[in-house]
Enzyme design. Structure first.
Site, mmCIF file in Angstrom:
data_model
loop_
_atom_site.group_PDB
_atom_site.id
_atom_site.type_symbol
_atom_site.label_atom_id
_atom_site.label_comp_id
_atom_site.label_asym_id
_atom_site.label_seq_id
_atom_site.Cartn_x
_atom_site.Cartn_y
_atom_site.Cartn_z
ATOM 1 N N SER A 336 -70.954 92.725 -6.887
ATOM 2 C CA SER A 336 -69.956 93.108 -7.871
ATOM 3 C C SER A 336 -69.532 91.905 -8.724
ATOM 4 O O SER A 336 -70.377 91.211 -9.268
ATOM 5 C CB SER A 336 -68.770 93.767 -7.151
ATOM 6 O OG SER A 336 -67.952 94.472 -8.046
ATOM 7 N N ASP A 450 -71.367 100.528 -6.951
ATOM 8 C CA ASP A 450 -70.850 99.229 -6.515
ATOM 9 C C ASP A 450 -71.412 98.819 -5.146
ATOM 10 O O ASP A 450 -71.362 99.578 -4.182
ATOM 11 C CB ASP A 450 -69.326 99.314 -6.439
ATOM 12 C CG ASP A 450 -68.661 97.955 -6.338
ATOM 13 O OD1 ASP A 450 -69.325 96.988 -5.926
ATOM 14 O OD2 ASP A 450 -67.468 97.862 -6.678
#
Length: 572
Positions: A336, A450
């Site tokens: 991320s 994610d």
């Protein structure tokens, strides 16, 4: 092998040490020496357990099935005693990864010794139980790479110069010897074993059209180092034509660049000449040779950066403190926002410049502000994609000067996905696609979101790459949501406008729901890091991008404190 050397080798194993001097002399007389060429099986799963073996020189691989390598064995290690003790068949296949010298002890001699020396049986049982216990990966184990085959694709490669530079770069880690076709012509296996025993590392240089020497280099090496001039037209390696010789050997493709920058697209062209696992390295300047020497010998230093939204900007401060203290890294990985910050480090950009770009893109650029009808997500994702495109352009992961990976979560049945190739901006976008906030990345039928859902602090991925020292930057902070009202249904919208009670917002709920699993996984993976930096970030929200300066400062102070503690704990 001289008797004193053999006795010293036997003393390394508790069961043999328990025999005492007289028992070890009796054991030495029963050991039968023999050679096993690289690629040949020592024994196969299902065969009767009729002997145990002591590896004097070389390397063995333990396989689960025909091709799944579970672990390797280095010189001085013993194999086969567990199944021999059980009296049944072999559970796994063991094959020589390179030319090896072994000592064999037959079942009858083994059982006779155990009857005469019961203390050895007790030690053997303890060793067997200890081997079956789960334990952390030991980076300094006996099977760390020691021999390397430098394999230029053709005569245009300055292979001898590179071999000498690698030798020099390996010297701080241990003595190194360079052997070429002239030095090794007509030599026996014992001669090579003696040379390897005298030094820590050996580089076998193949720069001549000498087929026997080429085969010797392939059989002797723990690690294969194909080398090419990056700007040249890609072509196959004649030395790697026989897959049996190269099987299960780590391969590091070395790409030499004529200038001080990476030739874009070269890694992809040259990697297409190989199949199977392969790491590649760009060599542009002298520091790159030292980095490669550390990586191929198991002494690499990597940094892993966790996800955490706006809190991840603390990575910039931590990296600044580490840089001021002289700490550099040979490989980078992250998830991320950690992957985004780490990509700038892997690209070699000056940290101050990269911090300014991050602030422009992720603070002032407001990449999460293109709200839309929430059919797929709350935002369109166009602003986030554009910010990443503008920052990284058409850069491929393969073209980064430092080895780099980022992690996304596949919702198509594969869970964690580790990305080492392809468009950098695209996989950074996938790695940071907070479910419900940013739309997922759709690629070849797969759905990526994610990476924090699967692995927010991927130190395990870095450790599996053979990195010995890992610095982990974990921006974990309190992510629990609190409320002062009890309800199971949301009141009318007009009552929500009166902020009488504390209720979690939609974005906050989605972000925290997506990070809960990542936070748990991060706790489990912290133990793999040799250096762990955890800034105090409870005062900064996951989407509190305006607090970037406080986040950067918190990262800087936390890293400084960890480095000071390390210095205080260091032996005088």
């Amino acid at each position: 092998m001289r008797s004193a050397e053999l006795d010293q080798l036997l003393c390394q194993h508790p069961p043999f040490a328990a025999l005492g001097a007289a028992g070890r002399r009796e054991l030495s007389a029963r050991l039968v020496p023999f050679g096993l060429p690289g690629g040949r099986p020592l024994f196969k799963a299902g065969e009767p357990a009729d002997a145990l073996y002591l590896l004097v020189h070389g390397g063995l691989g333990v396989f689960d099935g025909a091709a799944a390598l579970t672990h390797t064995l280095g010189a001085g290690m013993c194999v086969g005693e567990t199944s021999l003790l059980g009296g049944g068949a072999r559970h796994r296949t063991v094959r020589a990864l390179r030319d090896s010298e072994l000592l064999r002890l037959d079942r009858a001699a083994f059982e006779a010794l155990l009857q005469r020396y019961p203390a050895a049986l007790l030690q053997l049982a303890r060793s067997t139980v200890a081997r079956l216990q789960p334990r952390a990966r030991d980076h300094a184990n006996a099977d760390a790479p020691r021999t390397f085959a430098l394999l230029p694709v053709d005569a245009s490669v300055p292979a001898r110069v590179l071999a000498m530079q690698l030798c020099q770069a390996l010297e701080p880690l241990g003595s190194c010897l360079l052997l070429d076709a002239q030095a090794g012509a007509g030599r026996s296996a014992d001669w090579f074993a003696e040379r390897e025993a005298q030094v820590r590392f050996v580089i076998y240089l193949d720069e001549a059209a000498d087929a026997p020497w080429r085969q010797r280099c392939l059989r002797q090496a723990d690690v294969l180092l194909p080398v090419a001039l990056a700007a040249h037209e890609a072509r196959p390696w004649p030395q790697l034509g026989d897959p049996a010789l190269a099987r299960h050997r780590p391969r590091h493709l070395l790409l030499l660049h004529p200038g001080h920058g990476v030739t874009l697209g070269a890694a992809g062209r040259w990697r297409a000449m190989f199949s199977g696992p392969l790491m590649h390295h760009h060599l542009c300047r002298q520091a790159d040779t030292a980095r490669v020497a550390r990586l191929i010998s198991g002494h690499g230093r990597g940094v892993v950066l966790a996800g955490g939204g706006a809190r991840g900007l603390a990575h910039l401060g931590a990296l600044r403190a580490l840089g001021e203290a002289g700490h550099a890294f040979d490989a980078v990985g992250g998830t991320s926002i950690g992957a985004i910050v780490g990509a700038g480090l892997a690209a070699g950009w000056p940290l101050a410049q990269w911090q300014a770009r991050c602030v422009d893109s992720f603070v002032r650029g407001r990449p999460l502000s293109d709200w839309t009808v929430p059919i797929v997500a709350l935002t369109r994702g166009a602003r986030a994609s554009r910010a990443l495109r503008e920052s990284f352009g058409a850069l491929q992961i393969d073209d980064l000067p430092l080895p780099f990976f980022c992690v996304s979560t596949s919702l198509s049945g594969e869970s964690q996905r580790v990305h080492r190739h392809g468009p950098l901006w695209l996989w950074l976008r996938a790695s940071s696609a907070i479910p419900g906030v940013l739309p997922p990345v759709l690629e070849r039928g797969r759905v990526h979101v994610d990476g924090a859902l699967a692995n927010n602090l991927p130190t395990d991925v870095m450790a599996a790459d053979g990195i010995r020292h890992i610095t982990a930057l974990d921006v974990r902070a309190e992510i629990s949501l609190r409320t002062d009202v009890d309800e199971s249904a949301t009141p009318p919208w007009w009552r929500l406008l009166v902020r009488k009670h504390q209720r979690p917002g939609l974005v906050s709920s989605l972000v925290r729901a997506g990070m809960v699993n990542g936070e748990t996984a991060a706790l489990q993976r912290r133990a793999l890091a040799q250096r762990l930096i955890t800034p105090e970030l409870d005062h900064i929200g996951v989407l509190d991008w305006k607090a970037w300066e406080r986040a950067v400062q918190a990262g800087y102070l936390a890293a400084r404190q960890v480095l000071q503690d390390e210095q205080a704990d260091a032996p005088a």
